[in-house]
Design an enzyme around this catalytic site. Structure first.
Site, PDB file in Angstrom:
ATOM      1  N   CYS A   2       0.818  -1.200   0.000  1.00  0.00           N
ATOM      2  CA  CYS A   2       0.000   0.000   0.000  1.00  0.00           C
ATOM      3  C   CYS A   2       0.859   1.261   0.000  1.00  0.00           C
ATOM      4  O   CYS A   2       2.007   1.253   0.424  1.00  0.00           O
ATOM      5  CB  CYS A   2      -0.940   0.064   1.194  1.00  0.00           C
ATOM      6  N   ARG A  28       3.112   0.677  -5.388  1.00  0.00           N
ATOM      7  CA  ARG A  28       3.036  -0.047  -4.112  1.00  0.00           C
ATOM      8  C   ARG A  28       1.764  -0.897  -4.009  1.00  0.00           C
ATOM      9  O   ARG A  28       1.586  -1.630  -3.033  1.00  0.00           O
ATOM     10  CB  ARG A  28       3.083   0.936  -2.938  1.00  0.00           C
ATOM     11  N   TRP A  74      -2.718  -2.519  -1.702  1.00  0.00           N
ATOM     12  CA  TRP A  74      -2.314  -3.867  -2.101  1.00  0.00           C
ATOM     13  C   TRP A  74      -2.938  -4.771  -1.044  1.00  0.00           C
ATOM     14  O   TRP A  74      -2.521  -4.770   0.115  1.00  0.00           O
ATOM     15  CB  TRP A  74      -0.801  -4.000  -2.102  1.00  0.00           C
ATOM     16  N   ASN A  98      -0.690   1.598   5.933  1.00  0.00           N
ATOM     17  CA  ASN A  98       0.170   0.685   5.160  1.00  0.00           C
ATOM     18  C   ASN A  98       0.839  -0.251   6.158  1.00  0.00           C
ATOM     19  O   ASN A  98       1.484   0.221   7.089  1.00  0.00           O
ATOM     20  CB  ASN A  98       1.210   1.510   4.388  1.00  0.00           C
ATOM     21  N   GLY A  99       0.668  -1.551   5.961  1.00  0.00           N
ATOM     22  CA  GLY A  99       1.300  -2.515   6.864  1.00  0.00           C
ATOM     23  C   GLY A  99       0.298  -3.573   7.300  1.00  0.00           C
ATOM     24  O   GLY A  99      -0.744  -3.750   6.673  1.00  0.00           O
ATOM     25  N   GLU A 476      15.817 -16.458 -12.677  1.00  0.00           N
ATOM     26  CA  GLU A 476      15.383 -15.070 -12.881  1.00  0.00           C
ATOM     27  C   GLU A 476      14.586 -14.947 -14.185  1.00  0.00           C
ATOM     28  O   GLU A 476      13.563 -14.262 -14.230  1.00  0.00           O
ATOM     29  CB  GLU A 476      16.607 -14.145 -12.870  1.00  0.00           C
ATOM     30  N   LYS A 480      10.746 -13.582 -14.374  1.00  0.00           N
ATOM     31  CA  LYS A 480      10.332 -12.435 -15.219  1.00  0.00           C
ATOM     32  C   LYS A 480       9.111 -12.810 -16.042  1.00  0.00           C
ATOM     33  O   LYS A 480       8.154 -12.070 -16.133  1.00  0.00           O
ATOM     34  CB  LYS A 480      11.450 -11.982 -16.165  1.00  0.00           C
ATOM     35  N   GLU A 483       6.017 -13.175 -13.782  1.00  0.00           N
ATOM     36  CA  GLU A 483       5.564 -11.896 -13.220  1.00  0.00           C
ATOM     37  C   GLU A 483       4.773 -11.072 -14.216  1.00  0.00           C
ATOM     38  O   GLU A 483       3.711 -10.571 -13.898  1.00  0.00           O
ATOM     39  CB  GLU A 483       6.778 -11.038 -12.816  1.00  0.00           C
ATOM     40  N   HIS A 499      14.998 -36.447 -12.723  1.00  0.00           N
ATOM     41  CA  HIS A 499      14.469 -37.001 -11.474  1.00  0.00           C
ATOM     42  C   HIS A 499      12.990 -36.682 -11.283  1.00  0.00           C
ATOM     43  O   HIS A 499      12.502 -36.688 -10.158  1.00  0.00           O
ATOM     44  CB  HIS A 499      15.289 -36.483 -10.288  1.00  0.00           C
ATOM     45  N   LYS A 598       5.939  -3.106  -6.092  1.00  0.00           N
ATOM     46  CA  LYS A 598       7.382  -2.910  -6.255  1.00  0.00           C
ATOM     47  C   LYS A 598       8.118  -3.045  -4.928  1.00  0.00           C
ATOM     48  O   LYS A 598       9.199  -3.601  -4.860  1.00  0.00           O
ATOM     49  CB  LYS A 598       7.606  -1.518  -6.846  1.00  0.00           C
TER      50      LYS A 598
HETATM   51  C1  G6P Z   1       9.109  -7.370  -4.977  1.00  0.00           C
HETATM   52  C2  G6P Z   1       9.443  -6.926  -6.387  1.00  0.00           C
HETATM   53  C3  G6P Z   1      10.602  -7.767  -6.931  1.00  0.00           C
HETATM   54  C4  G6P Z   1      11.803  -7.666  -5.992  1.00  0.00           C
HETATM   55  C5  G6P Z   1      11.438  -8.075  -4.564  1.00  0.00           C
HETATM   56  C6  G6P Z   1      12.549  -7.726  -3.591  1.00  0.00           C
HETATM   57  O1  G6P Z   1       8.539  -8.633  -4.986  1.00  0.00           O
HETATM   58  O2  G6P Z   1       8.309  -7.048  -7.225  1.00  0.00           O
HETATM   59  O3  G6P Z   1      10.960  -7.292  -8.213  1.00  0.00           O
HETATM   60  O4  G6P Z   1      12.828  -8.494  -6.458  1.00  0.00           O
HETATM   61  O5  G6P Z   1      10.278  -7.353  -4.139  1.00  0.00           O
HETATM   62  O6  G6P Z   1      12.643  -6.323  -3.531  1.00  0.00           O
HETATM   63  P1  G6P Z   1      13.912  -5.525  -3.057  1.00  0.00           P
HETATM   64  O7  G6P Z   1      13.474  -4.081  -3.110  1.00  0.00           O
HETATM   65  O8  G6P Z   1      14.206  -5.962  -1.651  1.00  0.00           O
HETATM   66  O9  G6P Z   1      15.036  -5.813  -3.988  1.00  0.00           O
END
Ligand code: G6P
Length: 603
Positions: A2, A28, A74, A98-99, A476, A480, A483, A499, A598
């Site tokens: 949030c 957020r 969120w 927020n929290g 990764e 991607k 996501e 396996h 984010k």
């Molecule tokens: C969220 C973002 C990711 C990121 C992760 C860790 O899930 O969507 O892209 O890798 O947080 O975030 P940080 O700010 O700690 O790198």
């Protein structure tokens, strides 16, 4: 996560300020949005589920107001519905939060017994009722907030309005970010500085346990019942970064910024020589082990870093997910260095993992992108990545800056331990110089990515395979794709496929095989043959250009070769670009994928 924003000032355009602030905080969370403002007669609340756009359509921008609060959500407690959206009002209080209030269920039961009724499933409404209840017995709102602070368990940044004091904006902060923006005639609150940057770059950063009251002329802050002094800081920000620069999405722009980010991150340490590398980094040789703790893509960067630290730094390195590590027995050796990696510097799980390591008396190093963030402030040592502000929710340039920084640490160790020859050092200098051009060369292969993406977009399940560093990159690449394109995909250590997972490979199943490490390449190639002979459609991403590999794949992307320490920074580019193209074909909201945020400031 949030995002919260608030305004109190001498101008009448509070509604516009709140909406503008929320626009910048949408990264957020974007499940719903709402604002509350005092219009001279009463506190007016307007909220709507879905994106901020929906709220904008129903808000009256002509309403004059000098004080208000806003929220972009969120969802944690309760679905993404209008009834759960903030602000919430109970009795005389209206709040945004927020929290997570962890003890909300017990508090809710107590408050129900005291006669409160609730309209939402949120923990926020419970916090609001608690404040209202405490106010019944003590009309001093600062005292009430102090008591609420003692009763609530969890993480929270809260903005509070009260019907009885409509010109005062109250705040509390504990473990969720909150800043106060300050200009002569106006004060703001926000989850982060960029939300209010077009209004002021002077801000106060709140500490856990801080609470206070803000009026248009004054700010009073307290902690544990005592008034506290505060320092106004200046935020240095390049407004240029908010510009998409002609790219259709921030994500694409950020992918294309990687050559520049590489230079900015690496040049202070390696330029025409290695002076910076030797002088600007702490001495890591005293640690017998390294533990890296992070979340999301930062964990994937750590997995690449593990390979580099072990091979070049000759130091045993373990990687742990912060949300698991923080609740484990840490089993840290006394001389073990704990590295935390975070783009935002605010990720709740990473911050708590860091605190656990500090409680254990281990030295901690933060690899952080956001300067002055909570994790940066809490770490014993900090190395900043220079990715600049990253706006797209799915990280790209910040991830590669983290990988680059870990490679630099590995190289620093290698030099200090005399493990590397002069010739190899010269080779590294050459590689560092060439790398931005090689990245650009890869970034420009748009047609290739588009063709491959067209094929992949037709599938619901995609597999990535690789070994060692290529496995870390596969993880990764797979993340991607998941996501931003909502395509199910899995990354496997290539040798592990047999396996179990190989049973899922059938005619046409897409398998993306990453092969860049000469030492292990023949083994991964054998695994490619295994899936190919079961009908897989293989995309081969490699820095090898061997004719003998010809029959092993359906499509191939050749990536340039560089020194092994920096090879991942090239390999990741096709993976990012392919995920982007698949998401584009599928019409997804690339910069703001559903359900994600984010900066994850809740656990
Ligand atoms: C969220 C973002 C990711 C990121 C992760 C860790 O899930 O969507 O892209 O890798 O947080 O975030 P940080 O700010 O700690 O790198």
């Amino acid at each position: 996560m949030c995002g919260i924003v608030g305004y109190v000032g001498k101008k009448d355009n509070c509604v516009r300020v709140l909406i503008d602030g929320l626009e910048k905080l949408e990264y957020r969370g974007y499940d719903s949005a709402g604002i509350a403002y005092f219009n001279g007669e009463k506190i007016n609340i307007v909220k709507e589920s879905g994106k901020l756009e929906n709220l904008k359509n129903i808000v009256n921008f002509n309403d004059q107001s000098q004080i208000g609060i806003g929220h972009t959500r969120w969802a944690t407690h309760g679905g993404a519905k209008k009834q759960n959206s903030h602000p919430h009002k109970i009795g005389k209080f209206t709040i945004v939060h927020n929290g997570i209030i962890e003890n909300y269920a017990n508090l809710k039961n107590d408050l129900i017994k005291k006669g409160y009724t609730f309209n939402s499933d949120t923990d926020t409404e419970v916090a609001c009722a608690l404040i209202d209840y405490l106010y019944e017995n003590d009309k001093n709102i600062a005292n009430v907030i102090k008591k609420a602070n003692e009763i609530m368990i969890g993480s929270y940044a809260i903005g509070i309005l009260c019907d009885d004091e409509p010109n005062n904006l109250y705040v509390i902060k504990n473990k969720s970010p909150l800043i106060i923006g300050v200009s002569e005639d106006e004060k703001f609150i926000a989850s982060d500085v960029p939300a209010i940057l077009d209004k002021t770059d002077n801000y106060i950063s709140l500490d856990d346990g801080d609470y206070g009251v803000i009026t248009k002329d004054n700010i009073k802050l307290y902690n544990s019942g005592k008034e506290k002094e505060f320092k106004i800081q200046k935020f240095e920000f390049d407004a240029d970064l908010m510009d998409k620069k002609g790219y259709p999405h921030y994500m694409l722009k950020e992918i294309h910024e990687q050559p520049d980010v590489f230079k900015k991150t690496v040049n202070p340490y390696i330029n025409n020589d290695f002076d910076g590398l030797m002088k600007k980094m702490p001495d890591f040789t005293k640690y017998s082990k390294v533990r890296i703790v992070a979340c999301g893509s930062a964990t994937h960067a750590a997995l690449v870093g593990k390979q580099m630290l072990e091979e070049y730094g000759n130091v045993k390195t373990d990687v742990e997910t912060a949300s698991e590590f923080r609740y484990s027995k840490p089993f840290l050796n006394k001389d073990e260095l704990v590295i935390v990696i975070s783009q935002s510097g605010e990720t709740a799980d990473t911050l708590e993992a860091l605190k656990l390591a500090k409680d254990n008396k281990n030295d901690t190093l933060g690899i952080i992108n956001a300067k002055g963030s909570s994790i940066a402030r809490c770490s014993n040592m900090v190395l900043y990545t220079e990715a600049g502000k990253e706006i797209a929710v799915a990280t790209t340039k910040a991830y590669s800056a983290q990988v680059a920084m870990l490679s630099l640490i590995a190289l620093n160790l290698s030099c200090k331990k005399n493990l590397i020859s002069k010739e190899e050092m010269m080779d590294i200098l050459k590689s560092v110089r060439n790398l931005p051009n090689q990245m650009q060369e890869l970034l420009d292969k748009n047609d290739e990515y588009e063709q491959i993406a067209k094929k992949l977009a037709e599938h619901n399940d995609i597999f990535f395979i690789g070994r060692k560093v290529d496995y870390a990159l596969a993880q990764e690449g797979s993340l991607k794709l998941k996501e931003i394109s909502y395509t199910h995909s899995e990354a496997y250590a290539a040798g592990e496929l047999k396996h179990g997972t190989i049973s899922l490979i059938e005619s046409g199943t897409p398998v993306i095989a990453i092969v860049t490490d000469d030492f292990i390449a023949p083994k991964t190639i054998s695994n490619m043959i295994e899936v190919k002979s079961r009908g897989a459609d293989v995309l081969y991403i490699t820095n090898r250009n061997n004719d003998e590999d010809d029959k092993l794949y359906d499509n191939r992307i050749i990536i340039p070769r560089t020194h092994k320490l920096f090879q991942p920074l090239l390999t990741i580019i096709p993976l990012q670009k392919i995920a982007y193209e698949v998401a584009k074909i599928k019409g997804c909201n690339i910069d703001k994928p559903k359900n994600l945020a984010k900066s994850v400031t809740v656990e």
